[in-house]
Enzyme design. Structure first.
Site, PDB file in Angstrom:
ATOM      1  N   HIS A  13      -9.610   1.246   5.235  1.00 10.89           N
ATOM      2  CA  HIS A  13      -8.325   1.480   5.895  1.00 10.89           C
ATOM      3  C   HIS A  13      -8.517   2.477   7.032  1.00 10.89           C
ATOM      4  CE1 HIS A  13      -4.158   2.731   6.527  1.00 10.89           C
ATOM      5  NE2 HIS A  13      -3.801   1.615   5.909  1.00 10.89           N
TER       6      HIS A  13
ATOM      7  N   SER B 100       3.215  -1.409  10.790  1.00  8.15           N
ATOM      8  CA  SER B 100       4.674  -1.311  10.902  1.00  8.15           C
ATOM      9  C   SER B 100       5.365  -2.627  10.563  1.00  8.15           C
ATOM     10  CB  SER B 100       5.074  -0.827  12.311  1.00  8.15           C
ATOM     11  OG  SER B 100       4.587   0.475  12.546  1.00  8.15           O
TER      12      SER B 100
ATOM     13  N   LYS C  46       0.075   4.273  -0.462  1.00 10.30           N
ATOM     14  CA  LYS C  46      -0.591   5.478   0.034  1.00 10.30           C
ATOM     15  C   LYS C  46      -0.367   6.630  -0.954  1.00 10.30           C
ATOM     16  CE  LYS C  46      -0.284   3.614   4.645  1.00 10.30           C
ATOM     17  NZ  LYS C  46      -0.141   3.865   6.089  1.00 10.30           N
TER      18      LYS C  46
ATOM     19  N   GLU D  76      -5.329  -4.377  11.278  1.00 13.11           N
ATOM     20  CA  GLU D  76      -4.346  -3.314  11.436  1.00 13.11           C
ATOM     21  C   GLU D  76      -4.645  -2.550  12.726  1.00 13.11           C
ATOM     22  OE1 GLU D  76      -4.643  -0.516   8.197  1.00 13.11           O
ATOM     23  OE2 GLU D  76      -6.708  -0.072   8.690  1.00 13.11           O
TER      24      GLU D  76
ATOM     25  N   GLY E 252       2.369   3.197  11.142  1.00 12.56           N
ATOM     26  CA  GLY E 252       3.253   4.339  10.921  1.00 12.56           C
ATOM     27  C   GLY E 252       3.903   4.861  12.183  1.00 12.56           C
TER      28      GLY E 252
ATOM     29  N   GLU F   6      -6.905   4.973   7.953  1.00  9.86           N
ATOM     30  CA  GLU F   6      -6.756   6.372   7.563  1.00  9.86           C
ATOM     31  C   GLU F   6      -8.029   6.892   6.914  1.00  9.86           C
ATOM     32  OE1 GLU F   6      -1.993   5.675   6.969  1.00  9.86           O
ATOM     33  OE2 GLU F   6      -3.269   5.916   5.191  1.00  9.86           O
TER      34      GLU F   6
ATOM     35  N   ASN G   8       0.860  -1.184   0.000  1.00 11.28           N
ATOM     36  CA  ASN G   8       0.000   0.000   0.000  1.00 11.28           C
ATOM     37  C   ASN G   8       0.895   1.231   0.000  1.00 11.28           C
ATOM     38  OD1 ASN G   8      -1.914   1.977   0.362  1.00 11.28           O
ATOM     39  ND2 ASN G   8      -2.305   1.500   2.510  1.00 11.28           N
TER      40      ASN G   8
END
Length: 260
Positions: free
Chosen positions: A105, A223, A17, A177, A183, A107, A15
């Site tokens: 996701h 991560s 991003k 996740e 991150g 985000e 991914n």
């Protein structure tokens, strides 16, 4: 070992991003193909999820590549067409031969306010076009520390898969996740991630039966790096990884595909 674990082919998804122009994307995939051989790519399913602007470029590369990568998209609209400026529909992605679409996701949920209802709508749009959702689920740090991770994750799974049949549910890829590990350089311990992933599989089983639970593939995302992928992949419940930052470096991602 989880039922059916030996028959589930791991899926490693990159991914990217909001990184890489289409030219940078081409260079990255070309370098990855140089670093990997056919045996590396056959043991796992490698999914490349570039930004929308690079999808066509990577589609062309994939079609001419010997390693059989699969194209994926990072997001999709729940609407089929219409006056939705800036959105990209599932039929558009299917026309580019995307095999997978990341849906829900963290985000998207946190930064863009996507609710379970919105995620469910997107899942349905992806399925209508014959693509496979990579459904992302996970808890925040506050939920994790308060002991609410299991309720949160199971609720997200039930919402997205509600109303489907067992065959479709069993073909899903679900990415666990933990939001607190994305991150941040922190990651869940493999045993802890495996416990939640086992919960995801049991949730699918409670909705659709043992066969669907045995066939659904559940990734870990948070991560993931070459230095820790082997520990996660050694857990019998974990069927691959959704890789963010580490997938931007072809050398690092090649190591991840090889399990470190």
């Amino acid at each position: 070992m989880a039922p059916g674990a030996t028959s589930r082919r791991p899926v490693i998804a990159a991914n990217w991003k909001m990184h890489k122009t289409h030219l940078e994307a081409i260079q990255a995939v070309q370098k990855l193909s140089y670093l990997l051989d056919k045996q590396d790519a056959e043991k796992v399913e490698v999914v490349m999820c570039p930004p929308f602007t690079a999808l066509r470029s990577i589609q062309v590369l994939i079609e001419g590549d010997r390693l059989g990568y699969v194209l994926g998209a990072q997001n999709v609209s729940g609407e089929e067409k219409g006056a939705f400026t800036g959105e990209v529909s599932a039929p558009m992605l299917a026309a580019l031969k995307c095999g997978y679409v990341i849906v829900g996701h963290s985000e998207r949920r946190q930064l863009f306010g996507e609710t379970d209802e919105v995620v469910t709508m997107k899942v349905r749009a992806v399925l209508r076009e014959g693509m496979t959702p990579i459904l992302c689920v996970g808890e925040t740090l506050e939920e994790h520390d308060a002991g609410r991770a299991e309720d949160k994750v199971a609720g997200q799974v039930r919402a997205a898969l509600s109303g489907l049949d067992a065959e479709r549910a069993g073909a899903f890829v679900i990415a666990y996740e933990p939001i607190w590990a994305i991150g941040t350089g922190r990651n869940a311990e493999p045993a802890d991630a495996g416990e939640i992933i086992g919960l995801i599989r049991r949730t699918v089983g409670s909705m659709f039966g043992d066969d669907a639970a045995a066939s659904v593939r559940v990734q870990y995302g948070g991560s993931v790096k070459a230095g820790n992928i082997r520990e996660f992949m050694a857990h019998p419940e974990i069927d691959g990884a959704l890789v963010g930052g580490a997938s931007l470096d072809p050398e690092e991602f090649a190591l991840i595909v090889r399990y470190g």
